[in-house]
Design an enzyme around this catalytic site. Structure first.
Site, PDB file in Angstrom:
ATOM      1  N   ASN A 225       0.851  -1.189   0.000  1.00 35.83           N
ATOM      2  CA  ASN A 225       0.000   0.000   0.000  1.00 35.83           C
ATOM      3  C   ASN A 225       0.890   1.242   0.000  1.00 35.83           C
ATOM      4  O   ASN A 225       1.816   1.347   0.809  1.00 35.83           O
ATOM      5  CB  ASN A 225      -0.880  -0.036   1.268  1.00 35.83           C
ATOM      6  CG  ASN A 225      -2.007   0.981   1.239  1.00 35.83           C
ATOM      7  OD1 ASN A 225      -1.824   2.112   0.827  1.00 35.83           O
ATOM      8  ND2 ASN A 225      -3.179   0.562   1.694  1.00 35.83           N
ATOM      9  N   ASP A 226       0.616   2.173  -0.915  1.00 40.74           N
ATOM     10  CA  ASP A 226       1.472   3.358  -1.018  1.00 40.74           C
ATOM     11  C   ASP A 226       1.230   4.354   0.123  1.00 40.74           C
ATOM     12  O   ASP A 226       2.045   5.247   0.342  1.00 40.74           O
ATOM     13  CB  ASP A 226       1.272   4.024  -2.387  1.00 40.74           C
ATOM     14  CG  ASP A 226       1.741   3.115  -3.530  1.00 40.74           C
ATOM     15  OD1 ASP A 226       2.763   2.420  -3.352  1.00 40.74           O
ATOM     16  OD2 ASP A 226       1.071   3.075  -4.583  1.00 40.74           O
TER      17      ASP A 226
ATOM     18  N   HIS B 299     -11.838  -0.739  -9.307  1.00 40.31           N
ATOM     19  CA  HIS B 299     -11.081  -1.919  -9.738  1.00 40.31           C
ATOM     20  C   HIS B 299     -11.174  -2.999  -8.642  1.00 40.31           C
ATOM     21  O   HIS B 299     -10.982  -2.689  -7.472  1.00 40.31           O
ATOM     22  CB  HIS B 299      -9.619  -1.529  -9.974  1.00 40.31           C
ATOM     23  CG  HIS B 299      -8.842  -2.567 -10.692  1.00 40.31           C
ATOM     24  ND1 HIS B 299      -8.596  -2.534 -12.045  1.00 40.31           N
ATOM     25  CD2 HIS B 299      -8.263  -3.706 -10.244  1.00 40.31           C
ATOM     26  CE1 HIS B 299      -7.893  -3.595 -12.393  1.00 40.31           C
ATOM     27  NE2 HIS B 299      -7.685  -4.333 -11.315  1.00 40.31           N
TER      28      HIS B 299
ATOM     29  N   HIS C  89     -10.423  -5.217  -5.904  1.00 34.36           N
ATOM     30  CA  HIS C  89      -9.222  -5.393  -5.089  1.00 34.36           C
ATOM     31  C   HIS C  89      -9.593  -5.496  -3.620  1.00 34.36           C
ATOM     32  O   HIS C  89     -10.703  -5.138  -3.217  1.00 34.36           O
ATOM     33  CB  HIS C  89      -8.247  -4.224  -5.289  1.00 34.36           C
ATOM     34  CG  HIS C  89      -8.704  -2.927  -4.674  1.00 34.36           C
ATOM     35  ND1 HIS C  89      -9.739  -2.175  -5.195  1.00 34.36           N
ATOM     36  CD2 HIS C  89      -8.279  -2.249  -3.581  1.00 34.36           C
ATOM     37  CE1 HIS C  89      -9.916  -1.082  -4.461  1.00 34.36           C
ATOM     38  NE2 HIS C  89      -9.053  -1.109  -3.455  1.00 34.36           N
TER      39      HIS C  89
ATOM     40  N   GLN D 181      -7.594  -5.417   0.568  1.00 36.59           N
ATOM     41  CA  GLN D 181      -6.415  -4.985   1.305  1.00 36.59           C
ATOM     42  C   GLN D 181      -6.030  -6.048   2.320  1.00 36.59           C
ATOM     43  O   GLN D 181      -6.872  -6.837   2.751  1.00 36.59           O
ATOM     44  CB  GLN D 181      -6.692  -3.675   2.034  1.00 36.59           C
ATOM     45  CG  GLN D 181      -7.096  -2.548   1.099  1.00 36.59           C
ATOM     46  CD  GLN D 181      -7.034  -1.194   1.790  1.00 36.59           C
ATOM     47  OE1 GLN D 181      -6.045  -0.851   2.435  1.00 36.59           O
ATOM     48  NE2 GLN D 181      -8.095  -0.435   1.653  1.00 36.59           N
TER      49      GLN D 181
ATOM     50  N   LYS E 199     -28.654   1.893   6.002  1.00 35.67           N
ATOM     51  CA  LYS E 199     -28.946   1.909   7.426  1.00 35.67           C
ATOM     52  C   LYS E 199     -27.938   2.843   8.082  1.00 35.67           C
ATOM     53  O   LYS E 199     -26.724   2.627   7.960  1.00 35.67           O
ATOM     54  CB  LYS E 199     -28.814   0.496   7.996  1.00 35.67           C
ATOM     55  CG  LYS E 199     -28.789   0.420   9.519  1.00 35.67           C
ATOM     56  CD  LYS E 199     -30.107   0.821  10.142  1.00 35.67           C
ATOM     57  CE  LYS E 199     -30.016   0.905  11.658  1.00 35.67           C
ATOM     58  NZ  LYS E 199     -31.222   1.536  12.242  1.00 35.67           N
TER      59      LYS E 199
ATOM     60  N   MET F 116     -25.977   3.896  11.106  1.00 34.30           N
ATOM     61  CA  MET F 116     -25.571   3.435  12.438  1.00 34.30           C
ATOM     62  C   MET F 116     -25.070   4.692  13.151  1.00 34.30           C
ATOM     63  O   MET F 116     -23.885   5.032  13.070  1.00 34.30           O
ATOM     64  CB  MET F 116     -24.457   2.403  12.326  1.00 34.30           C
ATOM     65  CG  MET F 116     -24.906   1.092  11.729  1.00 34.30           C
ATOM     66  SD  MET F 116     -25.939   0.150  12.886  1.00 34.30           S
ATOM     67  CE  MET F 116     -26.013  -1.424  12.014  1.00 34.30           C
ATOM     68  N   VAL F 117     -25.970   5.408  13.779  1.00 38.46           N
ATOM     69  CA  VAL F 117     -25.614   6.723  14.323  1.00 38.46           C
ATOM     70  C   VAL F 117     -25.936   6.820  15.810  1.00 38.46           C
ATOM     71  O   VAL F 117     -25.626   5.903  16.564  1.00 38.46           O
ATOM     72  CB  VAL F 117     -26.273   7.836  13.476  1.00 38.46           C
ATOM     73  CG1 VAL F 117     -25.540   7.964  12.134  1.00 38.46           C
ATOM     74  CG2 VAL F 117     -27.757   7.564  13.238  1.00 38.46           C
TER      75      VAL F 117
ATOM     76  N   GLU G 227     -27.123   3.877  18.033  1.00 31.61           N
ATOM     77  CA  GLU G 227     -26.204   2.775  17.751  1.00 31.61           C
ATOM     78  C   GLU G 227     -24.794   3.071  18.275  1.00 31.61           C
ATOM     79  O   GLU G 227     -24.118   2.196  18.806  1.00 31.61           O
ATOM     80  CB  GLU G 227     -26.161   2.504  16.247  1.00 31.61           C
ATOM     81  CG  GLU G 227     -27.432   1.859  15.679  1.00 31.61           C
ATOM     82  CD  GLU G 227     -28.580   2.842  15.468  1.00 31.61           C
ATOM     83  OE1 GLU G 227     -28.427   4.042  15.794  1.00 31.61           O
ATOM     84  OE2 GLU G 227     -29.639   2.408  14.983  1.00 31.61           O
TER      85      GLU G 227
HETATM   86  O1  LIG Z   1     -33.993   9.789  13.513  1.00 30.35           O
HETATM   87  P1  LIG Z   1     -34.606   8.540  12.973  1.00 30.35           P
HETATM   88  O2  LIG Z   1     -35.183   8.745  11.605  1.00 30.35           O
HETATM   89  O3  LIG Z   1     -35.556   7.870  13.932  1.00 30.35           O
HETATM   90  O4  LIG Z   1     -33.427   7.472  12.779  1.00 30.35           O
HETATM   91  C1  LIG Z   1     -32.063   7.725  12.870  1.00 30.35           C
HETATM   92  O5  LIG Z   1     -31.587   7.524  14.193  1.00 30.35           O
HETATM   93  C2  LIG Z   1     -31.769   6.223  14.728  1.00 30.35           C
HETATM   94  C3  LIG Z   1     -31.151   6.179  16.100  1.00 30.35           C
HETATM   95  O6  LIG Z   1     -29.777   6.505  16.096  1.00 30.35           O
HETATM   96  C4  LIG Z   1     -31.152   5.151  13.808  1.00 30.35           C
HETATM   97  O7  LIG Z   1     -31.531   3.874  14.271  1.00 30.35           O
HETATM   98  C5  LIG Z   1     -31.613   5.310  12.368  1.00 30.35           C
HETATM   99  O8  LIG Z   1     -30.902   4.406  11.540  1.00 30.35           O
HETATM  100  C6  LIG Z   1     -31.381   6.756  11.913  1.00 30.35           C
HETATM  101  O9  LIG Z   1     -31.832   6.942  10.583  1.00 30.35           O
HETATM  102  O1  LIG Z   2      -8.793   2.024   0.980  1.00 27.70           O
HETATM  103  P1  LIG Z   2      -8.146   3.182   1.656  1.00 27.70           P
HETATM  104  O2  LIG Z   2      -8.214   4.402   0.809  1.00 27.70           O
HETATM  105  O3  LIG Z   2      -6.768   2.888   2.169  1.00 27.70           O
HETATM  106  O4  LIG Z   2      -8.993   3.525   2.989  1.00 27.70           O
HETATM  107  C1  LIG Z   2     -10.243   3.003   3.327  1.00 27.70           C
HETATM  108  O5  LIG Z   2     -10.094   1.815   4.112  1.00 27.70           O
HETATM  109  C2  LIG Z   2      -9.399   1.976   5.344  1.00 27.70           C
HETATM  110  C3  LIG Z   2      -9.405   0.651   6.068  1.00 27.70           C
HETATM  111  O6  LIG Z   2     -10.707   0.160   6.303  1.00 27.70           O
HETATM  112  C4  LIG Z   2     -10.031   3.070   6.208  1.00 27.70           C
HETATM  113  O7  LIG Z   2      -9.192   3.334   7.319  1.00 27.70           O
HETATM  114  C5  LIG Z   2     -10.215   4.377   5.428  1.00 27.70           C
HETATM  115  O8  LIG Z   2     -10.949   5.298   6.208  1.00 27.70           O
HETATM  116  C6  LIG Z   2     -10.975   4.067   4.136  1.00 27.70           C
HETATM  117  O9  LIG Z   2     -11.123   5.252   3.366  1.00 27.70           O
END
Ligand SMILES: O=P(O)(O)O[C@H]1O[C@H](CO)[C@@H](O)[C@H](O)[C@H]1O
Ligand SMILES: O=P(O)(O)O[C@H]1O[C@H](CO)[C@@H](O)[C@H](O)[C@H]1O
Lengths: 350, 350
Positions: free
Chosen positions: A75-76, A162, A164, A166, A314, A316-317, A320
């Site tokens: 990896n570069d 492409h 690939h 890692q 989905k 995950m915020v 989550e």
């Molecule tokens: O604000 P919403 O529409 O209920 O939903 C949002 O927040 C939730 C809680 O973090 C997440 O589970 C959902 O995926 C996100 O879209």
């Molecule tokens: O493929 P890249 O450009 O090295 O990088 C990508 O994969 C990495 C490993 O999951 C993550 O840390 C980077 O945030 C993501 O952009």
């Protein structure tokens, strides 16, 4: 009160591999979506300056050979370097740092930038698996953990379509495998059998979470999956602890089931299905030898972000990130949807 | 070999709250980026049908009052319901499910859809904090965990720019606080002091990770942060274990420091900075009482996704999902960049 129906009533499920729970709220699928949508994963026009092409010159100044199958290079912009100064010992338990040595490689699957695993032939995928095995063999001699992973699709941070993957090898055992090492060991001590072997056998009987299967492998949406269409590939016969333990029949069948699974993925929303995938097997390193980890069973993990369509993922915020993963359809519902997808890739249908 | 420099040389750092490590690879910031970019977080035109507006009718048919400060209502698509049938007891340790009861609420911060925390006055933010306290007081009587969280920005899955947060209360202790409960208890048993109190004091002395500070609170990029500009707000005086323990001076100062921190965030990339934020304090429920959790210290957590600019985020994908989080600049570098941002919001400068 009504009878409990897992497809209708919220509940939590336990993931014994990660020692974590997931909240399953299937009634939430009724929610309309008016939030952010992603760019449609599309066929990007071939980039003549693509640094992964056979014969291309990369940013390091190095020129790729005219490879016609797989091709591995350093990896570069590696996150892990082999030789770096080490941090001094930590004096305070709240400010602990430690040395991290390693190496990062990139591996092209195929010379053609428009190819993806489901469009490649089983023999071409077999070449990929053989090269993974070589890499693990070589890097596993020196490093404690060798993480092979593919980030597929722009939505997964992949900047080059492409085909690939890692390979990041490290002197330390990362968090995820560290937890799996512990949980599988505890189960093994208690039951004298490998956790994932027991799990695989149960799934073969229960059938409701199976997506794909052949003579050597089964692909399921795990009972505890967090991503909507998360899957796991488990070997059916013997107990391979690492990729390097696979015999030829198992490797050929792995190529076959990867192609089958990814074809169903692409057919689900008629797009090149984005995901991060990778392998987890017993840790490696100078002190390790084949057969030394009877609590481990090698498995592949697919983590795709999409929920509703090719453009709605989905998120995950908040909840989550701060509390616990939550899913909007049951693993059984996800498995059924995938199972019902056709086995012929939509691009190959005329 | 060279001397170790944390801003140049990769290393791993330990997070004692989560019992996890993060890989810090600061040399990686040199990497050029040609991958996916996000839509510029922009000022969306006011939506006259916005269901969060005072007087609007929501999808449930309910009409919002003409509120002029904060307003709380039940989430119309809740992930957690109060009354649902319970799953039967699990027979197999690999297929465990359990009952989950709860409730989900939405809380508007302000009647004006164009407002955000950094643009609101300290008094207006104080009203938000008072309502959070009321909610925790009420829901905490019945529920084991009350997660207050704000998803801000479309990139964080937030479908409505109107300033609001969510409150999800549950009968179970979710994964993240469950781990923090364990690690803080272990530290307390060993050192007879709360972990985060010790941590806060060290950060006040070391200073290098401080972003904002006032008489009652300090905001730092944690030593073990995983997101590029992740921060944590810690109380300086006394030992509030939950939001409900805060006195008026602490609440007013919390409003002040939230405004200061979010102003710096917005000024960093001159955009309405997206994040998920929330509070973690001692668990609640019928058996809990103020002062019963001497191992806990209340704290706020901000998890922003951006890395390089308003449109380039950090992708937490393959390696991060399958192995371990990895960051591209040190927490000290991130703290310095934020610290150097102006205290006047770019929108308020003429
Ligand atoms: O604000 P919403 O529409 O209920 O939903 C949002 O927040 C939730 C809680 O973090 C997440 O589970 C959902 O995926 C996100 O879209
Ligand atoms: O493929 P890249 O450009 O090295 O990088 C990508 O994969 C990495 C490993 O999951 C993550 O840390 C980077 O945030 C993501 O952009």
């Amino acid at each position: 009160m009504q009878e409990f129906k897992p497809t209708e009533h919220q509940h939590v499920r336990y993931n014994p591999l990660k020692d974590e729970w997931v909240l399953v709220s299937p009634h939430r699928c009724l929610r309309p979506w008016s939030g952010q949508t992603e760019a449609e994963p599309e066929d990007q026009p071939p980039d003549p300056n693509n640094p992964l092409l056979p014969g291309a010159t990369r940013s390091s100044g190095q020129r790729n050979p005219l490879y016609d199958s797989t091709y591995v290079f350093p990896n570069d912009f590696p996150a892990l370097l082999e030789r770096v100064p080490e941090p001094p010992p930590s004096e305070n338990p709240l400010f602990r740092s430690s040395a991290a040595k390693g190496t990062c490689r990139v591996m092209c699957f195929h010379p053609d930038s428009t190819m993806t695993i489901p469009l490649m032939s089983v023999d071409e995928i077999m070449a990929v698996i053989n090269e993974w095995t070589n890499q693990l063999q070589e890097l596993g001699r020196r490093y404690t953990w060798v993480q092979i992973f593919e980030n597929k699709g722009a939505i997964m941070g992949c900047s080059n379509p492409h085909p690939h993957c890692q390979i990041w090898a490290s002197s330390y055992l990362p968090n995820e495998p560290r937890v799996k090492e512990r949980t599988q060991k505890e189960y093994y001590i208690k039951f004298k059998r490998p956790m994932l072997g027991d799990y695989m056998k149960q799934e073969l009987v229960k059938k409701e979470r199976i997506v794909v299967q052949n003579a050597e492998w089964v692909g399921v949406v795990p009972y505890w999956a967090i991503w909507p269409y998360e899957t796991m590939l488990l070997p059916i016969n013997g107990q391979p602890q690492r990729l390097t333990d696979l015999n030829d029949a198992q490797k050929m069948a792995l190529a076959d089931i990867m192609k089958k699974l990814c074809t169903k993925y692409d057919n689900l929303f008629k797009c090149s299905f984005p995901y991060s995938m990778g392998f987890h097997g017993a840790p490696t390193g100078p002190s390790k030898a084949p057969g030394d980890s009877p609590h481990w069973l090698l498995h592949a993990i697919y983590l795709p972000p999409l929920l509703r369509s090719a453009t709605v993922k989905k998120f995950m915020v908040g909840y989550e990130m701060l509390a616990q993963s939550q899913r909007d359809l049951t693993p059984e519902q996800a498995a059924q949807k995938l199972r019902e997808c056709e086995d012929v890739h939509y691009k190959n249908k005329k």
